[in-house]
Design an enzyme around this catalytic site. Sequence first.
Site, PDB file in Angstrom:
ATOM      1  N   TYR A  58      -2.517 -10.441   4.338  1.00 11.55           N
ATOM      2  CA  TYR A  58      -2.589  -9.046   4.776  1.00 11.55           C
ATOM      3  C   TYR A  58      -4.055  -8.687   4.982  1.00 11.55           C
ATOM      4  O   TYR A  58      -4.828  -8.613   4.026  1.00 11.55           O
ATOM      5  CB  TYR A  58      -1.932  -8.153   3.727  1.00 11.55           C
ATOM      6  CG  TYR A  58      -1.922  -6.667   4.036  1.00 11.55           C
ATOM      7  CD1 TYR A  58      -2.174  -6.165   5.309  1.00 11.55           C
ATOM      8  CD2 TYR A  58      -1.625  -5.745   3.032  1.00 11.55           C
ATOM      9  CE1 TYR A  58      -2.149  -4.815   5.568  1.00 11.55           C
ATOM     10  CE2 TYR A  58      -1.588  -4.382   3.269  1.00 11.55           C
ATOM     11  CZ  TYR A  58      -1.856  -3.920   4.546  1.00 11.55           C
ATOM     12  OH  TYR A  58      -1.833  -2.574   4.802  1.00 11.55           O
ATOM     13  N   THR A  60       0.829  -1.205   0.000  1.00  6.01           N
ATOM     14  CA  THR A  60       0.000   0.000   0.000  1.00  6.01           C
ATOM     15  C   THR A  60       0.862   1.254   0.000  1.00  6.01           C
ATOM     16  O   THR A  60       0.639   2.184  -0.780  1.00  6.01           O
ATOM     17  CB  THR A  60      -0.916   0.012   1.234  1.00  6.01           C
ATOM     18  OG1 THR A  60      -1.676  -1.183   1.270  1.00  6.01           O
ATOM     19  CG2 THR A  60      -1.838   1.213   1.207  1.00  6.01           C
ATOM     20  N   THR A  61       1.877   1.269   0.868  1.00  2.26           N
ATOM     21  CA  THR A  61       2.746   2.432   0.989  1.00  2.26           C
ATOM     22  C   THR A  61       3.526   2.671  -0.293  1.00  2.26           C
ATOM     23  O   THR A  61       3.896   3.805  -0.606  1.00  2.26           O
ATOM     24  CB  THR A  61       3.707   2.248   2.172  1.00  2.26           C
ATOM     25  OG1 THR A  61       2.962   1.833   3.322  1.00  2.26           O
ATOM     26  CG2 THR A  61       4.443   3.527   2.506  1.00  2.26           C
ATOM     27  N   ARG A  81      -9.246  -0.572   4.449  1.00  2.91           N
ATOM     28  CA  ARG A  81      -8.934  -0.171   3.077  1.00  2.91           C
ATOM     29  C   ARG A  81      -9.606  -1.063   2.048  1.00  2.91           C
ATOM     30  O   ARG A  81      -9.847  -0.628   0.921  1.00  2.91           O
ATOM     31  CB  ARG A  81      -7.418  -0.181   2.849  1.00  2.91           C
ATOM     32  CG  ARG A  81      -6.675   0.882   3.634  1.00  2.91           C
ATOM     33  CD  ARG A  81      -5.239   1.050   3.152  1.00  2.91           C
ATOM     34  NE  ARG A  81      -5.187   1.827   1.928  1.00  2.91           N
ATOM     35  CZ  ARG A  81      -4.493   2.959   1.770  1.00  2.91           C
ATOM     36  NH1 ARG A  81      -3.800   3.456   2.770  1.00  2.91           N
ATOM     37  NH2 ARG A  81      -4.487   3.587   0.624  1.00  2.91           N
ATOM     38  N   LYS A 118      -0.120 -10.199   8.245  1.00  2.00           N
ATOM     39  CA  LYS A 118       0.022  -8.809   8.646  1.00  2.00           C
ATOM     40  C   LYS A 118      -1.359  -8.346   9.069  1.00  2.00           C
ATOM     41  O   LYS A 118      -2.262  -8.235   8.238  1.00  2.00           O
ATOM     42  CB  LYS A 118       0.550  -7.963   7.481  1.00  2.00           C
ATOM     43  CG  LYS A 118       0.637  -6.471   7.787  1.00  2.00           C
ATOM     44  CD  LYS A 118       1.052  -5.667   6.562  1.00  2.00           C
ATOM     45  CE  LYS A 118       1.071  -4.168   6.867  1.00  2.00           C
ATOM     46  NZ  LYS A 118       1.414  -3.351   5.677  1.00  2.00           N
ATOM     47  N   TYR A 169     -12.654  -4.290  -2.886  1.00  2.00           N
ATOM     48  CA  TYR A 169     -13.842  -3.920  -3.654  1.00  2.00           C
ATOM     49  C   TYR A 169     -14.794  -5.088  -3.884  1.00  2.00           C
ATOM     50  O   TYR A 169     -15.998  -4.948  -3.705  1.00  2.00           O
ATOM     51  CB  TYR A 169     -13.479  -3.271  -5.008  1.00  2.00           C
ATOM     52  CG  TYR A 169     -14.691  -2.714  -5.731  1.00  2.00           C
ATOM     53  CD1 TYR A 169     -15.245  -1.510  -5.331  1.00  2.00           C
ATOM     54  CD2 TYR A 169     -15.292  -3.407  -6.775  1.00  2.00           C
ATOM     55  CE1 TYR A 169     -16.376  -1.005  -5.963  1.00  2.00           C
ATOM     56  CE2 TYR A 169     -16.424  -2.912  -7.416  1.00  2.00           C
ATOM     57  CZ  TYR A 169     -16.959  -1.709  -6.993  1.00  2.00           C
ATOM     58  OH  TYR A 169     -18.078  -1.212  -7.615  1.00  2.00           O
ATOM     59  N   ILE A 177       5.244  -4.798   9.968  1.00  2.00           N
ATOM     60  CA  ILE A 177       5.479  -4.313   8.614  1.00  2.00           C
ATOM     61  C   ILE A 177       5.058  -2.857   8.639  1.00  2.00           C
ATOM     62  O   ILE A 177       3.876  -2.549   8.757  1.00  2.00           O
ATOM     63  CB  ILE A 177       4.735  -5.149   7.569  1.00  2.00           C
ATOM     64  CG1 ILE A 177       5.285  -6.584   7.581  1.00  2.00           C
ATOM     65  CG2 ILE A 177       4.864  -4.530   6.182  1.00  2.00           C
ATOM     66  CD1 ILE A 177       4.579  -7.547   6.658  1.00  2.00           C
TER      67      ILE A 177
END
Length: 296
Positions: free
Chosen positions: A135, A46-47, A140, A164, A109, A206
């Site tokens: 994850y 994501t980052t 999100r 994560k 989504y 993480i």
Amino acid sequence: MAIFKGAGVAIVTPFKENLEVNYDKLGELLEYQIENGTDSIVICGTTGEASTLTHEEHLECIRFTVEKVNKRIPVIAGTGSNSTDTAIYLSTEARKYGADGLLLVTPYYNKATQRGLKEHFTDIAKEVDLPIILYNVPGRTGCNLLPGTVASLVKEVDNIVGIKEASGNISQVASLMHLTQGDIDLYSGNDDQIVPLLSLGGIGVISVLSNIIPKETHDIVANFLEGNVTLSREQQLKYIPLIDALFCEVNPIPVKKAMNLLGFEVGGLRKPLTEMEPENTQKLVKAMQENGLKLI
């Protein structure tokens, strides 16, 4: 054996002024992280703005990182997708490049059922013989990977070895560790919950915070795992205002701003992400200065 213990950095993807990937700068960031004690590189998460990278850019970032790091520390490739076929493609390519493990986010989504999630991750795992870290970040993705589903996956799929956890729900994490009997590598996905998750049997984080203070983030985990729990807790609490500032707008907007303020020159953001609002920038600057970070 765990892919890594300690602090893995969810590294940013630096861009040039024209928003092309800046591989020279990425190389500098990787060296900085290794020099400052980071225990693993997590690329294209994501980052790293993976959602706006083309498949070609995504895979080139993974290939470049694996080659640059050259086995000095593990490289974990973010290869998740809301399409199972796409995730399989990215994962098999990452394996060819020599990634040490994969980070697979829950499909976003689509809002898959728990059965759909189980089949999604199982299908990917069958196609690639690399250790996989799931994850879970429902804030999100709109999709929560429940403890029972994780426990089933860990029991039935040999190369699904970790998670994560970024749900923010400590009770859910406790249930997860109970149902798996601790037979899973737990990493905090939230920088403000490193110590709480370590206390439940976690082995690392993480981290977004590691982009700007890698040694200090490493030390939070290392001190806890070495039995210096009081010191670890003090370090965790010390950085809460800075962590809050790094998440006062959607990640990675603030951390890229912070890195540019520190002189790393990682460039801007790809739309729909936009530059940080002035009032939030002031909050970030204040938090960074209070922690002794030298801004340019």
